[in-house]
Scaffold this motif. Structure first.
Motif, short mmCIF file in Angstrom:
data_model
loop_
_atom_site.label_atom_id
_atom_site.label_comp_id
_atom_site.label_asym_id
_atom_site.label_seq_id
_atom_site.Cartn_x
_atom_site.Cartn_y
_atom_site.Cartn_z
N ARG A 3 -6.79 -1.81 -2.69
CA ARG A 3 -6.86 -3.26 -2.65
C ARG A 3 -5.92 -3.88 -3.68
O ARG A 3 -5.25 -4.88 -3.41
CB ARG A 3 -8.29 -3.73 -2.88
N GLN A 4 -5.84 -3.29 -4.85
CA GLN A 4 -4.95 -3.78 -5.90
C GLN A 4 -3.49 -3.67 -5.47
O GLN A 4 -2.69 -4.56 -5.75
CB GLN A 4 -5.18 -3.01 -7.19
N ILE A 5 -3.15 -2.60 -4.80
CA ILE A 5 -1.79 -2.42 -4.32
C ILE A 5 -1.46 -3.47 -3.26
O ILE A 5 -0.39 -4.08 -3.29
CB ILE A 5 -1.58 -0.99 -3.76
N GLU A 6 -2.39 -3.70 -2.35
CA GLU A 6 -2.18 -4.71 -1.31
C GLU A 6 -2.05 -6.11 -1.92
O GLU A 6 -1.21 -6.90 -1.48
CB GLU A 6 -3.34 -4.68 -0.31
N GLU A 7 -2.85 -6.40 -2.95
CA GLU A 7 -2.75 -7.70 -3.62
C GLU A 7 -1.40 -7.85 -4.31
O GLU A 7 -0.80 -8.92 -4.30
CB GLU A 7 -3.89 -7.86 -4.62
N ARG A 8 -0.93 -6.76 -4.92
CA ARG A 8 0.37 -6.79 -5.59
C ARG A 8 1.49 -7.03 -4.57
O ARG A 8 2.39 -7.84 -4.80
CB ARG A 8 0.60 -5.48 -6.35
#
Length: 58
Positions: A3-8
């Motif tokens: 999720r953090q990667i997608e948000e980035r």
């Protein structure tokens, strides 16, 4: 973590789109150094987006 990667990636895409829009609208009125700086930032953002998509961390 994913999720953090997608948000980035989403944040980078938004930033790149905003800078591209700004460059398209005002690029001909800008001085050389600021225009080149924005163009380089767009290139770096797109490169990071591609790297994060090609090599996600699990």
């Amino acid at each position: 973590m994913l999720r953090q990667i997608e948000e980035r990636i989403d944040g980078l895409e938004k930033a790149a789109n905003i800078l591209e829009d700004h460059l398209n609208k005002f690029g001909d009125k800008m001085e050389h150094k600021p225009r080149e700086f924005i163009a380089e930032q767009i290139k770096y953002f797109k490169r990071e987006i591609q790297i994060r998509r090609d090599f996600p961390i699990f």
